[in-house]
Design a protein around this motif. Sequence first.
Motif, PDB file in Angstrom:
ATOM      1  N   VAL A  91      55.840  15.144  38.473  1.00  0.00           N
ATOM      2  CA  VAL A  91      55.332  14.297  37.644  1.00  0.00           C
ATOM      3  C   VAL A  91      56.344  13.041  37.423  1.00  0.00           C
ATOM      4  CG1 VAL A  91      54.161  16.136  36.508  1.00  0.00           C
ATOM      5  CG2 VAL A  91      56.312  15.346  35.674  1.00  0.00           C
ATOM      6  N   ALA A  92      55.671  12.079  36.886  1.00  0.00           N
ATOM      7  CA  ALA A  92      56.396  10.569  36.668  1.00  0.00           C
ATOM      8  C   ALA A  92      57.383  10.701  35.478  1.00  0.00           C
ATOM      9  CB  ALA A  92      55.466   9.420  36.444  1.00  0.00           C
ATOM     10  N   GLY A  93      57.026  11.882  34.460  1.00  0.00           N
ATOM     11  CA  GLY A  93      57.686  11.803  33.359  1.00  0.00           C
ATOM     12  C   GLY A  93      57.284  12.812  32.422  1.00  0.00           C
ATOM     13  N   VAL A  94      58.063  13.465  31.537  1.00  0.00           N
ATOM     14  CA  VAL A  94      57.784  14.662  30.629  1.00  0.00           C
ATOM     15  C   VAL A  94      58.034  14.005  29.193  1.00  0.00           C
ATOM     16  CG1 VAL A  94      58.294  16.795  29.848  1.00  0.00           C
ATOM     17  CG2 VAL A  94      57.970  16.312  32.173  1.00  0.00           C
ATOM     18  N   HIS A  95      57.220  14.085  28.270  1.00  0.00           N
ATOM     19  CA  HIS A  95      57.142  13.610  26.920  1.00  0.00           C
ATOM     20  C   HIS A  95      57.197  14.789  25.914  1.00  0.00           C
ATOM     21  CE1 HIS A  95      56.282   9.601  28.178  1.00  0.00           C
ATOM     22  NE2 HIS A  95      55.605  10.080  29.314  1.00  0.00           N
ATOM     23  N   ILE A  96      58.328  14.799  25.219  1.00  0.00           N
ATOM     24  CA  ILE A  96      58.370  15.515  24.123  1.00  0.00           C
ATOM     25  C   ILE A  96      57.802  14.987  22.822  1.00  0.00           C
ATOM     26  CG2 ILE A  96      59.747  17.280  22.830  1.00  0.00           C
ATOM     27  CD1 ILE A  96      59.578  18.035  25.923  1.00  0.00           C
ATOM     28  N   VAL A  97      56.872  15.343  22.218  1.00  0.00           N
ATOM     29  CA  VAL A  97      56.471  14.808  20.741  1.00  0.00           C
ATOM     30  C   VAL A  97      56.859  15.787  19.491  1.00  0.00           C
ATOM     31  CG1 VAL A  97      54.408  13.902  19.425  1.00  0.00           C
ATOM     32  CG2 VAL A  97      54.312  13.763  22.330  1.00  0.00           C
ATOM     33  N   GLY A  98      57.077  15.036  18.639  1.00  0.00           N
ATOM     34  CA  GLY A  98      57.723  15.746  17.429  1.00  0.00           C
ATOM     35  C   GLY A  98      59.458  15.765  17.459  1.00  0.00           C
ATOM     36  N   ARG A  99      59.859  17.157  17.318  1.00  0.00           N
ATOM     37  CA  ARG A  99      61.253  17.425  17.134  1.00  0.00           C
ATOM     38  C   ARG A  99      61.883  17.223  18.557  1.00  0.00           C
ATOM     39  NH1 ARG A  99      61.552  23.304  13.871  1.00  0.00           N
ATOM     40  NH2 ARG A  99      60.158  22.544  12.240  1.00  0.00           N
ATOM     41  N   ARG A 100      62.929  16.375  18.461  1.00  0.00           N
ATOM     42  CA  ARG A 100      63.764  16.016  19.473  1.00  0.00           C
ATOM     43  C   ARG A 100      64.552  17.308  20.273  1.00  0.00           C
ATOM     44  NH1 ARG A 100      65.956  11.398  21.591  1.00  0.00           N
ATOM     45  NH2 ARG A 100      65.310  10.367  19.641  1.00  0.00           N
ATOM     46  N   ARG A 101      64.879  18.346  19.560  1.00  0.00           N
ATOM     47  CA  ARG A 101      65.447  19.553  20.244  1.00  0.00           C
ATOM     48  C   ARG A 101      64.558  20.358  20.556  1.00  0.00           C
ATOM     49  NH1 ARG A 101      70.245  22.074  16.721  1.00  0.00           N
ATOM     50  NH2 ARG A 101      70.460  23.149  18.660  1.00  0.00           N
TER      51      ARG A 101
END
Length: 215
Positions: A91-101
């Motif tokens: 994939v071109a990128g992975v996005h974490i939405v919400g808590r950073r950890r």
Amino acid sequence: MSEPGPSEWSVPGQVGVGPWAGPWPQGDQWDPELLEHGDRRNVVDRYRYWRREAVAADLAGRAHPFHVAIENLGHDHNIGTVVRTANAFGVAGVHIVGRRRWNRRGAMVTDRYLRLHHHADSHGLVAFAREHGLAVVAVDNVAGAVRLEATSLPRDCVLVFGAEGPGLSPELRDAADLVVSIAQFGSTRSVNAGVASGIVMHAWIREHADLSDAW
């Protein structure tokens, strides 16, 4: 380029390859420490003895035009599995939405080779998608969703997965250009996010990827 001699390959019970046999290859991608001591990382043969930064750069140049996002509302343990699967499918990128950890254990260090993004909330992810011309595809078994098995996924998109249990937040479902569900035939309401991500990413691969580029 010379190859490691047969006696230098890994022995039973060990992962990877031993020290490089013969003259060292030339190029910025090679890691002197790995060449000297061996490469025990879980990487494909193409990237044996390569520096981590060189592997990441090569993967970025070969990445498919879709992204993956997952909401991290409660330190979901599935995020690591999603990240590892995203790495496998390029994939071109992975996005974490919400808590950073998030719990990185399941990622098996594959996150080091990916472009990771963090968004404090759904608005940040949607803004990124709009800016980069990506359709937002929400994956959730909710009323009004269309069957993944009977749907064409956009080529340039971000596939969005919710937290285990509650699924996607209403904000992300409302912002989606397309909502898809996975056909199920058992008693459970849903499969976990790690499994769902693999199913949907592979559906994208079947439809859009050039399989001649696969390992």
